[in-house]
Enzyme design. Structure first.
Site, mmCIF file in Angstrom:
data_model
loop_
_atom_site.group_PDB
_atom_site.id
_atom_site.type_symbol
_atom_site.label_atom_id
_atom_site.label_comp_id
_atom_site.label_asym_id
_atom_site.label_seq_id
_atom_site.Cartn_x
_atom_site.Cartn_y
_atom_site.Cartn_z
ATOM 1 N N ASP A 32 0.856 -1.180 0.000
ATOM 2 C CA ASP A 32 0.000 0.000 0.000
ATOM 3 C C ASP A 32 0.896 1.235 0.000
ATOM 4 O O ASP A 32 1.823 1.354 0.811
ATOM 5 C CB ASP A 32 -0.909 0.020 1.233
ATOM 6 C CG ASP A 32 -1.989 1.077 1.111
ATOM 7 O OD1 ASP A 32 -3.040 0.755 0.513
ATOM 8 O OD2 ASP A 32 -1.789 2.205 1.597
ATOM 9 N N ILE A 33 0.655 2.148 -0.958
ATOM 10 C CA ILE A 33 1.471 3.351 -1.065
ATOM 11 C C ILE A 33 1.164 4.272 0.107
ATOM 12 O O ILE A 33 -0.007 4.576 0.387
ATOM 13 C CB ILE A 33 1.211 4.072 -2.400
ATOM 14 C CG1 ILE A 33 1.580 3.154 -3.579
ATOM 15 C CG2 ILE A 33 1.991 5.374 -2.486
ATOM 16 C CD1 ILE A 33 1.263 3.734 -4.934
ATOM 17 N N GLU A 60 -4.493 2.445 -4.468
ATOM 18 C CA GLU A 60 -3.035 2.440 -4.348
ATOM 19 C C GLU A 60 -2.514 1.131 -3.787
ATOM 20 O O GLU A 60 -1.390 1.072 -3.276
ATOM 21 C CB GLU A 60 -2.573 3.608 -3.467
ATOM 22 C CG GLU A 60 -2.987 3.514 -2.016
ATOM 23 C CD GLU A 60 -4.356 4.129 -1.727
ATOM 24 O OE1 GLU A 60 -4.586 4.512 -0.582
ATOM 25 O OE2 GLU A 60 -5.191 4.227 -2.652
#
Length: 397
Positions: free
Chosen positions: A259-260, A302
């Protein structure tokens, strides 16, 4: 209606129908540039045969000159289409020279030394050279069964042009003339065998285009449009291979959920187009991991997933740590060359758990990585932070 007139009418109709068919393929799948050349090739073939039918209505010299040009264009464009379809350089120069020599020679034996038999031999010989160019140039490109079928249909057509011409001219060459050509064995066999060859080639080509269109639709349905990674459907299509491996002795696979970090801030500060560029750059980095038989996907927003084939916990953790480090050193021009880090949750998928269960465990580990400060790797069922490197700290060291 006589059988001869039937073949005279059916041949241009076959060419015209397939020209329209290839035109429709090009119209609705504009990436298939070869379909355009196939359409034009078949259209010139139809024009050439119509001119043959109209011999009594058009002055002979004009009819012959235009019809010969149409035949040469049809054969040459067919070769260009095949070369374009297999992503090979279009041989415009070579084919133009062959066609020009063919036309000049045929016009010589029409206007200066009128000899119908020699003219027929010349046109069929050079026509087979034009059509046969891909037989040599693409001899190593016969990967799929449909490719082999097309290759051998074209090769058959080239051979029959040569053999039919030689045999027919041996039988009636001395009596062949402009007046006798329409009802000759040469005309009938040419129309019949050309119709059959054109039909076989077109059917094989339509089958090839159909397979490629279906494959493209399937690929699009299983691929994330923005990043080119697999989507959820694409992942589901590949999971049976991993499940079968577990059933046949492989101990475990690794499931990594990425996950960004602070991605909402990227969108809010620099805009969604910049956010998209960041997503693409992150996806490209994941593609470059090149772990054998891994599944790399974007599952929404994301978040990215990687499924590692036949790895234990240590190997899965090492891959995650390497990826986390790589992300922390990746700058993005679209956001003023800033770094966007990732948090990663890792879990094992073994015979005692389903892929969904392993993913839930990796999601839980990801939540712990997020709540623990981000830019780190956490392995499921482990309370110790396994890896921690902050982008700013790494750049300062």
């Amino acid at each position: 209606m006589s059988s001869q007139l039937y073949f005279q009418l059916i041949t241009p109709l076959i060419f015209l129908v397939f020209a329209m068919g290839f035109g429709l393929i090009y119209r609705y799948t504009s990436d298939q540039d070869s379909a355009r050349y196939f359409a034009i090739s078949y259209l010139f073939g139809a024009i050439a045969f119509v001119l043959d039918i109209c011999r009594s209505l058009i002055p002979g010299i004009i009819d012959n000159m235009v019809s010969n040009l149409a035949y040469m264009l049809s054969a040459g464009l067919f070769s260009v289409a095949l070369m374009a379809h297999y992503r090979r350089k279009k041989p415009w120069a070579v084919l133009s020279i062959i066609g020009l020599v063919a036309l000049c020679t045929s016009y010589y034996f029409m206007l200066i030394d009128d000899d119908m038999a020699v003219r027929a031999l010349v046109l069929n010989f050079f026509g087979s050279l034009l059509l046969g160019y891909p037989v040599i140039a693409l001899r190593g490109m016969k990967r799929r069964p449909i490719d082999r079928l097309i290759y051998w249909v074209v090769a058959f057509t080239v051979v029959q042009f040569q053999l039919r011409t030689i045999i027919v001219l041996m039988i009636e060459g001395s009596t062949l003339s402009e007046e006798t050509y329409s009802g000759s064995l040469s005309a009938v066999t040419f129309q019949l065998l050309t119709s059959v060859s054109a039909l076989l080639m077109a059917l094989a080509l339509f089958a090839m285009f159909g397979m490629e269109i279906v494959l493209k639709l399937r690929r699009n349905s299983e691929t994330d449009i923005l990043t080119g990674l697999l989507n959820r459907r694409g992942v589901e299509a590949k999971l049976p291979e991993f499940e079968n491996a577990l059933a046949n002795g492989v101990k475990s696979h690794g499931v990594l959920v990425f996950d960004i970090d602070h991605f909402k801030e990227v969108n809010d500060t620099f805009g969604h187009s910049a956010g998209d560029e960041v997503l693409v750059a992150c996806a490209n980095l994941l593609k470059e991991l090149k772990v054998e038989q891994s599944i790399v996907s974007r599952v929404g927003g994301e978040e990215f997933n990687v499924v590692l084939y036949n790895v234990d916990e240590n190997t899965a953790k090492l891959v995650a740590e390497y990826a986390c480090s790589a992300f922390s050193n990746l700058t993005h021009p679209a956001i003023d060359n800033k770094v966007v880090t990732v948090s990663i949750g890792v879990a094992l998928w073994d015979v005692d758990a389903s892929f969904a269960e392993a993913t839930r465990k990796a999601d839980t580990a990801l939540y712990r990585a997020k709540s623990g400060g981000r830019n780190r790797v956490v392995v499921a069922r482990t309370k110790i932070v396994q890896f921690q490197t902050r982008g700013a700290e790494r750049r300062a060291s």
